[in-house]
Enzyme design. Structure first.
Site, short mmCIF file in Angstrom:
data_model
loop_
_atom_site.label_atom_id
_atom_site.label_comp_id
_atom_site.label_asym_id
_atom_site.label_seq_id
_atom_site.Cartn_x
_atom_site.Cartn_y
_atom_site.Cartn_z
N ASP A 1 41.98 -8.34 -10.78
CA ASP A 1 42.92 -9.13 -9.99
C ASP A 1 43.79 -10.03 -10.86
OD1 ASP A 1 43.03 -8.43 -7.39
OD2 ASP A 1 42.14 -10.27 -6.60
N ASP B 1 33.07 -10.23 3.49
CA ASP B 1 32.12 -9.12 3.48
C ASP B 1 31.23 -9.14 4.72
OD1 ASP B 1 30.79 -11.45 2.61
OD2 ASP B 1 30.89 -10.80 0.53
#
Length: 736
Positions: free
Chosen positions: A145, A450
């Site tokens: 990222d 998540d």
């Protein structure tokens, strides 16, 4: 389906589920504790001090706190009553499918090379490349990222080293499959051939590590190295951490039969991806990276099953993929399973788990209980997914059991064509006006995306299982300082509480879709933040009432003393038995008690406050990356199990203030009891005295850091001064 077995073998299940032993006995025990809790409620209601009496509101507050503690305990039992354990039969899988195993894509995410060193990342990558699984069916994707050329360079180095590492692993069946962890072990070499190869390979690894570290120290890649790889052309002066184009580089093309290791065996596909980032576009943290990986991998390999790992979570069992596939490919139950969650384990936990990071009881009991409802939570790492469930599909009721998914006609496409085509799907604008982040992929808008995603998938008629193998499948890096451990829990508690008051609240979103017990089980996690209120109340008010001579509990000679004593002793005794049965030491259980108090009064409390601020528009959702790098002196104290403070944070001020408040209250309470022995003060205040004494004992490491230690990990003098002032002022508070 590609089966090659027949007869009775084809009818045998690929996994079995067994109920935990003594589940019936535990239900009887829990029932007796519940009776004790009800009696405590009755006592609180029937003995409320009259209006005008000192301590009336403190009493009412105690009643409210105990109701919240009791409800939390009741919710916990929903998991304890449903504990099951799953056992795969990988030999049956091998016999039945032989060479017809499905493809598996492995996603590894990293975000910052300064916090997550590239050497750490590539150790995870190399461990995944070394699975005992057909390499042509294996594809590994690294999401960077930060878009760092240093991470890309480290991955290039790893790809070269893998040609030596993979055949060595498979020749000698070594574990763990992370070279860093493997070479850190002490070995007793008997085989001369093995010893020679071991030494040669360790030399290669050290040389690779030195080259990577040298590049990191310089902060750039030497020009001669850049000229050797076309991929470096993606990096120019305009590329920054938060502003760069999408980059996709296929470093090893697993389709190419010429891509082989030194033994002539095929290599798995290896791909580097950095999704596009622009300041004006929200990037949605890890969830955004995962969704980009799902799309990019669909163009390149499109395997029907996906394993996602954090960059510090390396492979510790080379056969884990086969074990996981047993659950997905079982003819009877496999088609309904969306994901299989493994526990998070760590290779650097101290003997007595100083920061209570191992979660042994949670891993062995609580998560197994949620798995018993077919609703194991998705924990963000160490999880195998069925690709179609991640792309928003509802579980088909007429599922035929097929698991084969064809790649998107990429056989005849060149590497450059695949890179260019998949790169588009990692662009910022790709998700605009789509369901990505809503009904497709991981869900956006929450720091614990998540768990939220797992719940959403389960509400689409999919089931999820929890598998805790005897040999730990993955090992990561646990926090080695108290500050990092608390920051991690603050992020978790903040995100979990955010779910509770969103449309995804399990009692609302999951109503009629997942079982009530599973809804209650999820809420055990979601209640972390609000449970900070009763915890703070119990740590502050009873000690202050002890200091002022106000009784909040029944006298020892009263029958009402019995339910309080029974519930407390039974709960702690059960906790000790569970901890010991899960492999913890008695001291580790005690450290868990300490960290539970510290987390609830700091991390979880600030998670709650941050949520309130966010609801008022005073702050925005942030994603805190936990540091994986520590200095040698910090690591030494961690290994000696000495708590690390060292910095002047508000959390440490609260910890010190509460510790001093309890110490002052204990001293003052003992003095008041001695002065009023003729008035049965001891009999009236004994429970508060014991409670305060336990809190003082729990805080011994805090007192040591305040008054005794003089190392860099002690509590700074500025915090000592502030906490002394605050604790002294609290002791002067009137009790109403």
């Amino acid at each position: 389906m590609g089966k090659e077995g027949g007869g009775e073998e084809a009818l045998l299940p690929l996994f079995e589920t067994k109920e935990a032993r003594f589940r019936g006995a535990y239900k009887v025990f829990a029932s007796t504790v519940f009776v004790g809790i009800c009696l405590i409620w009755v006592y609180r209601l029937t003995h409320i001090p009259r209006a005008g009496e000192q301590g009336r509101w403190a009493w009412i507050g105690m009643f409210m706190a105990e109701i919240l503690f009791s409800l939390y305990w009741i919710f916990t039992q929903s998991c304890r009553f449903k504990v099951v354990y799953n056992y795969p039969f990988k030999e049956r899988l091998s016999n039945r499918y032989k060479d017809k195993l499905p493809g598996v894509d492995i996603f590894v995410c990293t975000a910052d090379p300064k916090i997550e060193p590239p050497t750490l990342v590539i150790n995870t990558i190399l461990s995944t490349m070394s699975y005992n699984y057909p390499p042509e069916m294996l594809s590994i994707y690294l999401s960077d990222d930060c878009g760092s050329e240093l991470t890309y360079y480290a991955l290039l180095e790893a790809s070269s080293f893998s040609k030596h590492w993979i055949p060595f692993c498979k020749k000698f069946n070594v574990v763990p499959r992370s070279p860093g962890a493997f070479f850190a072990q002490q070995i007793d070499v008997q085989d001369i051939t093995y010893a020679q190869e071991w030494l040669a390979l360790k030399k290669l690894y050290k040389e690779m590590e030195d080259r990577i570290e040298s590049a990191i120290e310089m902060g750039k890649i030497p020009k001669e190295l850049k000229d050797q790889h076309k991929g470096f052309s993606e990096w120019n002066s305009n590329v920054t951490k938060q502003d760069h184009q999408s980059i996709v580089q296929i470093i090893i093309d697993g389709r190419d039969k010429k891509e082989v290791d030194i033994g002539g065996q095929r290599l798995p596909t290896l791909v580097y991806m950095a999704r596009e980032k622009r300041p004006q576009w929200p990037h949605n943290f890890k969830a955004g990276a995962m969704n980009a990986l799902i799309r990019v991998s669909a163009y390149i390999s499109n395997a029907p099953f996906i394993l996602n790992l954090d960059c510090d979570m390396y492979v510790n069992d080379a056969d884990t993929i086969q074990e996981a596939l047993c659950f997905f490919m079982d003819e009877k139950r496999g088609h309904e399973i969306s994901f299989l969650q493994f526990p998070q384990n760590y290779d650097n936990i101290t003997k007595n788990d100083i920061y209570a990071c191992s979660f042994s009881v949670v891993n062995n009991i609580d998560l197994a209980g949620l798995g018993g409802y077919g609703a194991a939570p998705y924990c963000g790492t160490g999880c195998f997914h069925r690709r179609e469930s991640l792309t928003g599909k509802v579980h088909p009721k007429d599922h035929s059991g097929e698991w084969i998914i064809e790649a998107k006609n990429n056989t005849n496409k060149t590497v450059n064509e695949l890179e260019e085509a998949s790169k588009v799907t990692a662009n910022c604008s790709y998700e605009r006006d789509t369901q990505w982040g809503k009904k497709m992929g991981l869900i956006y808008g929450c720091p614990v995306e998540d768990l939220l995603t797992g719940l959403a998938i389960q509400c689409r008629d999919w089931k999820s299982l929890y598998y805790n193998p005897e040999r730990k499948a993955f090992l990561g890096v646990a926090p080695t300082t108290l500050d990092v451990a608390l920051i991690q829990h603050k992020r978790w508690s903040e995100g979990l509480f955010q779910i509770l008051f969103s449309k995804y609240c399990p009692f609302i979103y999951g109503h009629g879709k997942i079982k009530l017990g599973a809804q209650m089980g999820y809420c055990i996690l979601l209640f972390w933040a609000p449970m900070s209120f009763p915890a703070l109340y119990y740590v502050i008010i009873p000690p202050l009432c002890l200091l002022h001579g106000i009784s909040l509990f029944p006298q020892v000679k009263s029958l009402w003393f019995l339910p309080f004593a029974y519930v407390f002793v039974a709960d702690k005794a059960c906790g000790i038995v569970e901890a010991l049965s899960c492999g913890d030491t008695l001291k580790a259980w005690w450290n868990w008690q300490r960290m539970s108090v510290i987390r609830r009064t700091t991390s979880h409390f600030f998670g709650l406050i941050e949520n309130i601020r966010r609801q008022l528009g005073l702050s925005k959702t942030k994603f805190a990356i936990t540091a994986k790098v520590v200095t040698e002196d910090v690591l030494k104290r961690y290994e000696q199990e000495v708590m690390e403070f060292g910095s002047s944070t508000i959390m440490f001020t609260i910890i010190a203030t509460l510790a001093l408040l309890n110490l002052f209250s204990l001293i003052g309470g003992i003095k008041k009891i001695v002065q009023n022995l003729e008035f049965n003060a001891l009999d009236q205040l004994i429970i508060q005295l014991i409670l305060d004494l336990l809190l003082v004992i729990i805080n011994i490491p805090v007192y040591q850091a305040l008054f005794i230690r003089n190392d860099k990990g002690c509590i700074p003098s500025s915090i000592l001064f502030k906490s002394l002032v605050l604790a002294s002022l609290a002791c002067l508070m009137p009790i109403i």
